[in-house]
Design a protein around this motif. Structure first.
Motif, PDB file in Angstrom:
ATOM      1  N   MET A   4       0.837  -1.204   0.000  1.00 36.62           N
ATOM      2  CA  MET A   4       0.000   0.000   0.000  1.00 36.62           C
ATOM      3  C   MET A   4       0.872   1.253   0.000  1.00 36.62           C
ATOM      4  N   LEU A   5       1.933   1.225   0.782  1.00 38.13           N
ATOM      5  CA  LEU A   5       2.841   2.368   0.831  1.00 38.13           C
ATOM      6  C   LEU A   5       3.617   2.518  -0.478  1.00 38.13           C
ATOM      7  N   GLU A   6       3.972   1.400  -1.074  1.00 40.20           N
ATOM      8  CA  GLU A   6       4.705   1.453  -2.337  1.00 40.20           C
ATOM      9  C   GLU A   6       3.878   2.143  -3.415  1.00 40.20           C
ATOM     10  N   LYS A   7       2.569   1.919  -3.412  1.00 38.70           N
ATOM     11  CA  LYS A   7       1.673   2.580  -4.378  1.00 38.70           C
ATOM     12  C   LYS A   7       1.618   4.085  -4.129  1.00 38.70           C
ATOM     13  N   VAL A  95      10.794   2.695   3.565  1.00 46.67           N
ATOM     14  CA  VAL A  95      10.219   1.773   4.538  1.00 46.67           C
ATOM     15  C   VAL A  95      11.075   0.517   4.618  1.00 46.67           C
ATOM     16  N   ILE A  96      11.472   0.155   5.829  1.00 50.18           N
ATOM     17  CA  ILE A  96      12.120  -1.141   6.051  1.00 50.18           C
ATOM     18  C   ILE A  96      11.024  -2.080   6.526  1.00 50.18           C
ATOM     19  N   ASP A  97      10.649  -3.005   5.664  1.00 49.01           N
ATOM     20  CA  ASP A  97       9.610  -3.984   5.974  1.00 49.01           C
ATOM     21  C   ASP A  97      10.318  -5.225   6.515  1.00 49.01           C
ATOM     22  N   ALA A  98      10.295  -5.380   7.838  1.00 52.93           N
ATOM     23  CA  ALA A  98      11.066  -6.449   8.466  1.00 52.93           C
ATOM     24  C   ALA A  98      10.291  -7.100   9.602  1.00 52.93           C
ATOM     25  N   PRO A  99      10.039  -8.395   9.491  1.00 57.23           N
ATOM     26  CA  PRO A  99       9.345  -9.078  10.585  1.00 57.23           C
ATOM     27  C   PRO A  99      10.171  -9.105  11.875  1.00 57.23           C
ATOM     28  N   LEU A 100      11.489  -9.011  11.746  1.00 56.30           N
ATOM     29  CA  LEU A 100      12.370  -9.027  12.923  1.00 56.30           C
ATOM     30  C   LEU A 100      13.123  -7.703  13.051  1.00 56.30           C
ATOM     31  N   THR A 174      -2.576   5.558   4.727  1.00 56.73           N
ATOM     32  CA  THR A 174      -2.514   6.866   4.061  1.00 56.73           C
ATOM     33  C   THR A 174      -2.513   7.987   5.095  1.00 56.73           C
ATOM     34  N   ASN A 175      -3.402   7.896   6.067  1.00 60.61           N
ATOM     35  CA  ASN A 175      -3.468   8.924   7.113  1.00 60.61           C
ATOM     36  C   ASN A 175      -2.188   8.980   7.934  1.00 60.61           C
ATOM     37  N   LEU A 176      -1.643   7.820   8.283  1.00 55.28           N
ATOM     38  CA  LEU A 176      -0.391   7.800   9.050  1.00 55.28           C
ATOM     39  C   LEU A 176       0.749   8.422   8.244  1.00 55.28           C
TER      40      LEU A 176
END
Length: 182
Positions: A4-7, A95-100, A174-176
């Motif tokens: 969503m952020l990538e879009k 954005v760093i998308d990281a589960p850990l 989007t709001n954030l």
């Protein structure tokens, strides 16, 4: 969430993808993993059988810790390389998308930490579906994760997706994003 952020003109650094890249055949991490866990985790094409490795580490805390020691240093090095490259680009947000994220220490380089949350049953179903796992295998993965109560201490925002539709999630994201620096 990352999609969503990538879009919305954000640059995403996907640590799951980096993990797969840094453990490919002939990488330094690959050889360390094979040396520690043995050839039983190698598929016929020579690559690491992530499911077989997962069966080992998600049922043994010491094995998981060893795998994280091996992989985190390679993942972090690649994240730092990609952060430098991303800063040269023309995006609104990196954005760093990281589960850990917290466990690897990458939260230390973030301006803000967003913790994505869902209740246990929903997480269990999502993991089982995403990784084609049995519910028992998904449960062992969830047991290996850091507890939500520990992680929320690091979070600037907690996004509970348990009862949100995709549209509601996108609106929240989007709001954030819009309120980040405003």
């Amino acid at each position: 969430m990352a999609a969503m952020l990538e879009k919305q003109n954000s640059h995403i650094i996907d640590c799951d993808k980096i993990s797969r890249e840094t453990t490919r055949q002939d990488s330094a991490a690959y050889f360390e993993i094979i040396a520690h866990f043995g050839e039983r985790i190698i598929k016929t094409d020579g690559e690491i059988d992530r499911k077989a490795l997962g069966n080992i580490v998600f049922n043994n805390k010491a094995a998981l810790k060893k795998l994280e020691e091996i992989t985190h240093k390679a993942i972090k090095a690649e994240v730092f390389t990609r952060l430098k490259e991303a800063k040269k680009g023309h995006c609104d947000l990196v954005v760093i998308d990281a589960p850990l994220l917290v466990e690897s220490g990458l939260n230390e380089v973030c301006d803000r930490v967003w913790l994505i949350y869902a209740d246990y049953e929903l997480r269990l179903k999502r993991i089982a579906k995403r990784d084609s796992l049995t519910l028992e295998a998904a449960k062992s993965r969830l047991r290996s994760q850091t507890a939500f109560d520990e992680l929320k201490a690091y979070a600037d925002e907690i996004i509970d997706t348990t009862n949100l539709s995709l549209d509601e999630m996108e609106e929240k994201i989007t709001n954030l994003k819009e309120n980040l620096y405003g």
